[in-house]
Design a protein around this motif. Structure first.
Motif, PDB file in Angstrom:
ATOM      1  N   PHE A  17       0.840  -1.193   0.000  1.00 21.79           N
ATOM      2  CA  PHE A  17       0.000   0.000   0.000  1.00 21.79           C
ATOM      3  C   PHE A  17       0.879   1.248   0.000  1.00 21.79           C
ATOM      4  O   PHE A  17       2.030   1.231   0.457  1.00 21.79           O
ATOM      5  N   TYR A  18       0.306   2.341  -0.505  1.00 23.88           N
ATOM      6  CA  TYR A  18       1.025   3.618  -0.610  1.00 23.88           C
ATOM      7  C   TYR A  18      -0.004   4.734  -0.677  1.00 23.88           C
ATOM      8  O   TYR A  18      -1.033   4.607  -1.357  1.00 23.88           O
ATOM      9  N   VAL A  19       0.257   5.846   0.019  1.00 24.71           N
ATOM     10  CA  VAL A  19      -0.576   7.039  -0.116  1.00 24.71           C
ATOM     11  C   VAL A  19       0.273   8.261   0.216  1.00 24.71           C
ATOM     12  O   VAL A  19       1.063   8.248   1.164  1.00 24.71           O
ATOM     13  N   ASP A  20       0.141   9.311  -0.594  1.00 28.79           N
ATOM     14  CA  ASP A  20       0.773  10.588  -0.283  1.00 28.79           C
ATOM     15  C   ASP A  20      -0.166  11.718  -0.663  1.00 28.79           C
ATOM     16  O   ASP A  20      -1.127  11.531  -1.415  1.00 28.79           O
ATOM     17  N   VAL A  21       0.099  12.889  -0.117  1.00 27.77           N
ATOM     18  CA  VAL A  21      -0.683  14.085  -0.418  1.00 27.77           C
ATOM     19  C   VAL A  21       0.252  15.277  -0.358  1.00 27.77           C
ATOM     20  O   VAL A  21       1.196  15.308   0.444  1.00 27.77           O
TER      21      VAL A  21
END
Length: 267
Positions: A204-208
């Motif tokens: 999983f991966y998430v950035d903002v």
């Protein structure tokens, strides 16, 4: 008696040899066993992941709350106009610290761009090169045999170079160039967790981020399933990359999404 003693010695030697052989074989199997969850150590470790992303594009332009134009481009349409493309992720780690780069580049050409007016199109075309590069430093927040989690801090660079030319009888009638480079800071998390003590895992991966140039917000995320091998990993994910930009009252949304597959080689 002497023969009996020789027999006992030979038997003991055979037992020692067999026991040592079993131990060496077990040790070798342990060395080659696939590692679904990477383990933090003071040794350098790294990986290279070429990947394919079956990309779909949604775009829209708004002014004063009203939609001016929208576009939807599927994977097959993109492939028919693709001249060159490359997608690659690279990582290096030492201890809890790491550095990673997700690099994506595409060069496309679209012919038969229609001019406005009573002109005859004799060879018009639109060319576009798009590069999206995300570079982050990471720090490991949690590491066990079942879970791996990194915090991320870095930047994403969007580089867009495009040109449209209309030709009449081989002479250029109109040419419009667009060259844009935007750099945005990003923060996020990435990692994986193991599925039921097996060689399978969920990446999983998430950035903002945002605030660079005209960008109000940019996000990137993926979720999938993978399998570990002794030489590396294979992953199948669903990935999304989004930009919202505003300039002089005009808001532009760019949404890239689709399934992807990657093969990771570890070193």
């Amino acid at each position: 008696m002497r023969n009996a003693r020789y027999f006992k010695n030979a038997l003991a030697l055979c037992l020692v040899t067999m026991t040592s052989g079993v131990g060496v074989a077990a040790w070798a199997d342990e060395i080659k066993k696939p590692v679904a969850i990477p383990q933090v150590s003071n040794d350098w470790r790294g990986s290279i992941t070429p990947y394919l992303w079956a990309l779909n594009v949604n775009g829209s332009v708004y002014h004063g709350g009203n939609e001016l134009v929208s576009a939807n481009i599927d994977t097959s349409s993109l492939l028919s106009t693709l001249n060159m493309g490359a997608m690659l992720i690279g990582e290096v780690h030492k201890g809890n610290w790491g550095l990673s780069a997700d690099l994506m580049y595409a060069d496309i050409t679209k012919t038969s761009s229609h001019p406005v007016g009573n002109y005859v199109d004799l060879g018009s075309k639109t060319s576009l090169s798009l590069g999206i590069y995300t570079v982050t430093a990471s720090y490991t927040l949690h590491n066990s045999k079942d879970v791996y989690l990194d915090a991320l801090l870095g930047a994403r660079v969007l580089n867009n170079n495009g040109s449209t030319s209309f030709n009449v009888d081989g002479y250029p009638l109109l040419r419009k160039n667009i060259n844009t480079t935007v750099t945005d800071p990003v923060v996020g998390v990435k990692g994986r967790f193991r599925i039921s003590d097996s060689e399978y895992f969920v990446p999983f991966y998430v950035d903002v981020g945002g605030g660079g140039g005209n960008t109000q917000v940019t996000t990137q995320a993926y979720l999938g399933v993978g399998r570990a091998f002794d030489w590396g990993d294979v992953e199948l994910v669903v990935k999304n990359l989004y930009y919202k930009q505003k300039n002089q009252g005009v808001t532009t949304n760019l949404d890239l999404f689709g399934a992807g597959v990657g093969v990771t080689f570890k070193f």
